[in-house]
Motif scaffolding. Sequence first.
Motif, PDB file in Angstrom:
ATOM      1  N   ILE A 324      -4.755 -69.045-106.180  1.00 24.92           N
ATOM      2  CA  ILE A 324      -3.418 -68.824-106.742  1.00 24.92           C
ATOM      3  C   ILE A 324      -3.392 -69.248-108.204  1.00 24.92           C
ATOM      4  O   ILE A 324      -3.629 -70.409-108.540  1.00 24.92           O
ATOM      5  N   GLN A 325      -3.103 -68.285-109.067  1.00 22.61           N
ATOM      6  CA  GLN A 325      -3.005 -68.509-110.511  1.00 22.61           C
ATOM      7  C   GLN A 325      -1.811 -67.699-110.987  1.00 22.61           C
ATOM      8  O   GLN A 325      -1.921 -66.490-111.200  1.00 22.61           O
ATOM      9  N   PRO A 326      -0.636 -68.304-111.125  1.00 24.39           N
ATOM     10  CA  PRO A 326       0.591 -67.534-111.360  1.00 24.39           C
ATOM     11  C   PRO A 326       0.872 -67.141-112.810  1.00 24.39           C
ATOM     12  O   PRO A 326       1.921 -66.568-113.083  1.00 24.39           O
ATOM     13  N   ARG A 327      -0.040 -67.442-113.737  1.00 25.74           N
ATOM     14  CA  ARG A 327       0.237 -67.089-115.137  1.00 25.74           C
ATOM     15  C   ARG A 327      -0.046 -65.604-115.375  1.00 25.74           C
ATOM     16  O   ARG A 327      -1.173 -65.150-115.172  1.00 25.74           O
ATOM     17  N   PRO A 328       0.929 -64.850-115.850  1.00 21.76           N
ATOM     18  CA  PRO A 328       0.739 -63.408-116.041  1.00 21.76           C
ATOM     19  C   PRO A 328      -0.408 -63.058-116.985  1.00 21.76           C
ATOM     20  O   PRO A 328      -1.018 -61.999-116.845  1.00 21.76           O
ATOM     21  N   ASP A 329      -0.728 -63.951-117.908  1.00 22.33           N
ATOM     22  CA  ASP A 329      -1.773 -63.651-118.885  1.00 22.33           C
ATOM     23  C   ASP A 329      -3.136 -64.201-118.482  1.00 22.33           C
ATOM     24  O   ASP A 329      -4.084 -64.152-119.271  1.00 22.33           O
ATOM     25  N   GLY A 330      -3.261 -64.699-117.263  1.00 21.96           N
ATOM     26  CA  GLY A 330      -4.536 -65.235-116.828  1.00 21.96           C
ATOM     27  C   GLY A 330      -4.782 -66.637-117.365  1.00 21.96           C
ATOM     28  O   GLY A 330      -3.863 -67.351-117.763  1.00 21.96           O
ATOM     29  N   VAL A 331      -6.043 -67.031-117.394  1.00 25.71           N
ATOM     30  CA  VAL A 331      -6.418 -68.385-117.817  1.00 25.71           C
ATOM     31  C   VAL A 331      -6.180 -68.546-119.316  1.00 25.71           C
ATOM     32  O   VAL A 331      -6.673 -67.747-120.116  1.00 25.71           O
ATOM     33  N   PRO A 332      -5.438 -69.569-119.718  1.00 22.32           N
ATOM     34  CA  PRO A 332      -5.211 -69.782-121.160  1.00 22.32           C
ATOM     35  C   PRO A 332      -6.494 -70.168-121.895  1.00 22.32           C
ATOM     36  O   PRO A 332      -7.436 -70.702-121.295  1.00 22.32           O
ATOM     37  N   ASP A 333      -6.509 -69.914-123.182  1.00 19.31           N
ATOM     38  CA  ASP A 333      -7.578 -70.404-124.055  1.00 19.31           C
ATOM     39  C   ASP A 333      -7.193 -71.824-124.460  1.00 19.31           C
ATOM     40  O   ASP A 333      -6.525 -72.043-125.469  1.00 19.31           O
ATOM     41  N   PHE A 334      -7.613 -72.800-123.655  1.00 20.35           N
ATOM     42  CA  PHE A 334      -7.122 -74.165-123.831  1.00 20.35           C
ATOM     43  C   PHE A 334      -7.514 -74.756-125.183  1.00 20.35           C
ATOM     44  O   PHE A 334      -6.776 -75.567-125.738  1.00 20.35           O
ATOM     45  N   GLU A 335      -8.666 -74.374-125.707  1.00 18.13           N
ATOM     46  CA  GLU A 335      -9.113 -74.940-126.982  1.00 18.13           C
ATOM     47  C   GLU A 335      -8.196 -74.556-128.136  1.00 18.13           C
ATOM     48  O   GLU A 335      -8.023 -75.324-129.088  1.00 18.13           O
ATOM     49  N   ASN A 336      -7.610 -73.366-128.051  1.00 20.27           N
ATOM     50  CA  ASN A 336      -6.754 -72.888-129.138  1.00 20.27           C
ATOM     51  C   ASN A 336      -5.292 -72.767-128.723  1.00 20.27           C
ATOM     52  O   ASN A 336      -4.486 -72.196-129.448  1.00 20.27           O
ATOM     53  N   MET A 380      -6.610 -60.386-106.743  1.00 18.25           N
ATOM     54  CA  MET A 380      -5.934 -61.476-106.035  1.00 18.25           C
ATOM     55  C   MET A 380      -5.034 -62.307-106.936  1.00 18.25           C
ATOM     56  O   MET A 380      -4.223 -63.089-106.467  1.00 18.25           O
ATOM     57  N   GLY A 381      -5.214 -62.182-108.231  1.00 20.18           N
ATOM     58  CA  GLY A 381      -4.423 -62.992-109.148  1.00 20.18           C
ATOM     59  C   GLY A 381      -4.432 -62.377-110.515  1.00 20.18           C
ATOM     60  O   GLY A 381      -5.060 -61.344-110.751  1.00 20.18           O
ATOM     61  N   PHE A 382      -3.707 -62.971-111.429  1.00 23.41           N
ATOM     62  CA  PHE A 382      -3.705 -62.491-112.799  1.00 23.41           C
ATOM     63  C   PHE A 382      -5.027 -62.886-113.445  1.00 23.41           C
ATOM     64  O   PHE A 382      -5.433 -64.044-113.390  1.00 23.41           O
ATOM     65  N   GLY A 383      -5.683 -61.934-114.072  1.00 26.14           N
ATOM     66  CA  GLY A 383      -6.925 -62.240-114.757  1.00 26.14           C
ATOM     67  C   GLY A 383      -8.116 -62.240-113.822  1.00 26.14           C
ATOM     68  O   GLY A 383      -8.079 -61.696-112.716  1.00 26.14           O
ATOM     69  N   ASN A 384      -9.192 -62.883-114.266  1.00 26.20           N
ATOM     70  CA  ASN A 384     -10.462 -62.896-113.561  1.00 26.20           C
ATOM     71  C   ASN A 384     -10.558 -64.154-112.704  1.00 26.20           C
ATOM     72  O   ASN A 384     -10.442 -65.266-113.206  1.00 26.20           O
TER      73      ASN A 384
END
Length: 408
Positions: A324-336, A380-384
């Motif tokens: 389960i990953q509910p962010r529409p844009d997938g995994v954030p680029d945490f470094e930036n 199954m979720g947003f993104g990879n």
Amino acid sequence: DPNQTIESPVRHHQDGNRLKTSNMVGINVRTIDSFFNVVKYVLTIPKSQDSIHLLPIWEPGVVGSLYGKVSFNINPEFYSEELARAVPSLNTVEKQLKVSINLLHAMGKSVGMDVIPHNDRFSELVIAYPRFFEWVRRVGGRITSNSESLYREVEEIIWHYIGRNGTANGTSLSFSKNTLFSPEIPILTDAQRFEIIFGHVSDPKGRLRRRVEIMQDIINQGYETLPMTMAPPYRGLHINPDDYILDENGNRWYTYEFDEPQTMSRVFGPLTRYKLFHSKDDNANWQLDFDNPQKPVWDYICKKYYECQQKFGFDFMRGDMAHIQPRPDGVPDFENLKSDIPNPKEYYDPLLSIKKFVQKQGVPYFAFFAETFLVEPDYMGFGNELDHLEAIEAEATLGDLQSSVVGS
């Protein structure tokens, strides 16, 4: 002796990477009756099978599913009368679990617990901490409000119930409503809070009676927790007014449906998820504000699972519904990532946070086995999904072995 601890056979590891090459056995304790029978079973498996994953060990809720936990109390159905007769001092299910894990450690096996990011929809946790969950108000088969502030009205209902019926343990109500429901006010311990509302852990029938009575009060005034969902779009629900079941008390439990369902959209009617983030615009459009985590929820569940790890000696966790990953844009680029949160990755996923919390408390070998499906991106979720697995720092995953190279 449940007061002693046999050290973990993996305690010398400085991280959880060993789990990547572990040969694991998963055990549903319910199928073999007790924790002590787990020990008997493990005596029959080869040495090469070096880790034991125990399916959920908590008290189950209304539908009896091990994954619909009702509290952080250990499931009393896993108590062994045979062991208690043989060793009378092992007279609680908690003592028996501790001794069983000691014996598994002595056999060279690491032991994992199931970590569950949801509850039965009217669990003890839901009633003790309404602010930790999402609520709706409905009239018949129609949602009339999904405001984020509904928990305050639910707290008022529970407070009135206690005022009318007294506390379950006889404690005087010499404190405020907010003291009872806020985990951040240190006047009450967690155990005291649950005893005041429901009663002592040794009285399961009394606790169930209180919980059902409080639940009935809440339902009669039109409130219920929002069911847990899986897969995009995760949010945006309505009630199907023609699809419901009646329980023994005459309550109608309606089916919730997505406004705009996609291929794998699912609603789990008996379960509700922790409210990990505040919403945008008072939840008017079912949008979560990922820059505004509800930090007391994260702190609470991390501490509760850490307490369990410490008490019983678990070596790893199996994270339920890690896909389960509910962010529409997938995994954030945490470094930036530009965020008002000092360390935004700490509030990316509850399973990641629990693992890291336990490790930081001095258990660096605590590892994370994730429940995922390893399907193609966006299925199954947003993104990879593989990106998500990397982001949550899972050492290993459950999935379709055809879709990913073994050892990757």
